[in-house]
Structures are given as structure tokens and as C-alpha cells.
Design a protein around this motif. Structure first.
Motif, mmCIF file in Angstrom:
data_model
loop_
_atom_site.group_PDB
_atom_site.id
_atom_site.type_symbol
_atom_site.label_atom_id
_atom_site.label_comp_id
_atom_site.label_asym_id
_atom_site.label_seq_id
_atom_site.Cartn_x
_atom_site.Cartn_y
_atom_site.Cartn_z
ATOM 1 N N TRP A 39 -15.975 95.108 80.069
ATOM 2 C CA TRP A 39 -15.943 96.562 80.177
ATOM 3 C C TRP A 39 -17.172 97.137 80.873
ATOM 4 O O TRP A 39 -17.075 98.139 81.580
ATOM 5 C CB TRP A 39 -15.772 97.203 78.806
ATOM 6 N N GLY A 40 -18.322 96.533 80.721
ATOM 7 C CA GLY A 40 -19.528 97.033 81.395
ATOM 8 C C GLY A 40 -19.349 97.101 82.901
ATOM 9 O O GLY A 40 -19.726 98.076 83.551
ATOM 10 N N ARG A 41 -18.729 96.078 83.465
ATOM 11 C CA ARG A 41 -18.449 96.066 84.903
ATOM 12 C C ARG A 41 -17.248 96.939 85.231
ATOM 13 O O ARG A 41 -17.203 97.608 86.245
ATOM 14 C CB ARG A 41 -18.165 94.644 85.390
ATOM 15 N N LEU A 42 -16.262 96.918 84.348
ATOM 16 C CA LEU A 42 -15.006 97.628 84.588
ATOM 17 C C LEU A 42 -15.149 99.132 84.578
ATOM 18 O O LEU A 42 -14.372 99.841 85.216
ATOM 19 C CB LEU A 42 -13.997 97.257 83.492
ATOM 20 N N ALA A 43 -16.089 99.644 83.821
ATOM 21 C CA ALA A 43 -16.261 101.087 83.731
ATOM 22 C C ALA A 43 -16.581 101.688 85.099
ATOM 23 O O ALA A 43 -16.309 102.857 85.343
ATOM 24 C CB ALA A 43 -17.356 101.421 82.726
ATOM 25 N N GLU A 69 -11.593 104.571 73.660
ATOM 26 C CA GLU A 69 -10.776 105.678 74.158
ATOM 27 C C GLU A 69 -9.770 105.184 75.205
ATOM 28 O O GLU A 69 -8.594 105.543 75.177
ATOM 29 C CB GLU A 69 -11.696 106.738 74.758
ATOM 30 N N PHE A 70 -10.246 104.340 76.107
ATOM 31 C CA PHE A 70 -9.367 103.782 77.141
ATOM 32 C C PHE A 70 -8.263 102.941 76.510
ATOM 33 O O PHE A 70 -7.087 103.077 76.858
ATOM 34 C CB PHE A 70 -10.176 102.932 78.122
ATOM 35 N N ALA A 71 -8.628 102.072 75.582
ATOM 36 C CA ALA A 71 -7.647 101.184 74.945
ATOM 37 C C ALA A 71 -6.597 101.984 74.183
ATOM 38 O O ALA A 71 -5.402 101.666 74.239
ATOM 39 C CB ALA A 71 -8.352 100.198 74.018
#
Length: 105
Positions: free
Chosen positions: A51-55, A12-14
Motif C-alpha cells: 500500500w505504501g507504493r500503491l497510494a 477506507e479503500f478496502a
């Protein structure tokens, strides 16, 4: 189950940010659309890996812009970034200029 949720969040973000990143990349590359596409793909790939950290980051869109800019700068630093393919050969020196009839030194 959590893994699918993160993958869906990333997708969704991408989808939402790809156009913005592409426009920024076009500006960075002075209109080189092929390089801009490559930079966006590389940026999205880097974001996917983390992405796990970025979320949990407060502003993932800002982080994506930073990754894009740093990816562009890394590309510019590479020696091969200034090489361009051409269909013409460089001029060769005249054989008489450096020929055998020129005395050494």
C-alpha cells in the motif's frame, strides 16, 4: 503518525472496493462464492503489503482489479484447483478381469 494515515487510507479503500472486487471474483469463478471470497481476501492482503507504493498509483482501483485477475489465474494454474472432494470412491476393476486366471501378455 504517517503509518496510521496509510493504514486508515487502506482501510477506507478496502471497505469501498471490497464489494466491487467480490462481484468481479464471482464472475471470474462462475459463481463459486467461496473461492471468490478467498480471492478477494488474497487480493486485499497483497494490496495491504504494497500500500505504501500503491497510494501513489494514479488508479488503485484498476490496480486492484489487475491483482484480482492475476490471483485468479495463478489459482487456476495450480494443479490442486481442479481437485474436488467427493463422498464416493471411484469404481474398482472387477477382480476377475485382472485375476490370476488371465495368462500373461
Amino acid at each position: 503518525m504517517r503509518r496510521h494515515g496509510r493504514a486508515d487510507e487502506y482501510a477506507e479503500f478496502a471497505a469501498a472496493r471490497a464489494g466491487h472486487l467480490y462481484r468481479s471474483a464471482c464472475l471470474l469463478t462462475a459463481g463459486d462464492t467461496h473461492l471468490a471470497e478467498d480471492l478477494v481476501q488474497e487480493t486485499l492482503g497483497k494490496l495491504y503489503v504494497g500500500w505504501g507504493r500503491l497510494a501513489r498509483v494514479g488508479n488503485p482501483a484498476g490496480y486492484a482489479q489487475t491483482v484480482l485477475t492475476r490471483t485468479f489465474l495463478a489459482h487456476q494454474r495450480r494443479r490442486s484447483s481442479t481437485e474436488r472432494a467427493t463422498d464416493t470412491l471411484p469404481d474398482l476393476p472387477d477382480p476377475g478381469v485382472l485375476g490370476a486366471d488371465t495368462p500373461p501378455g
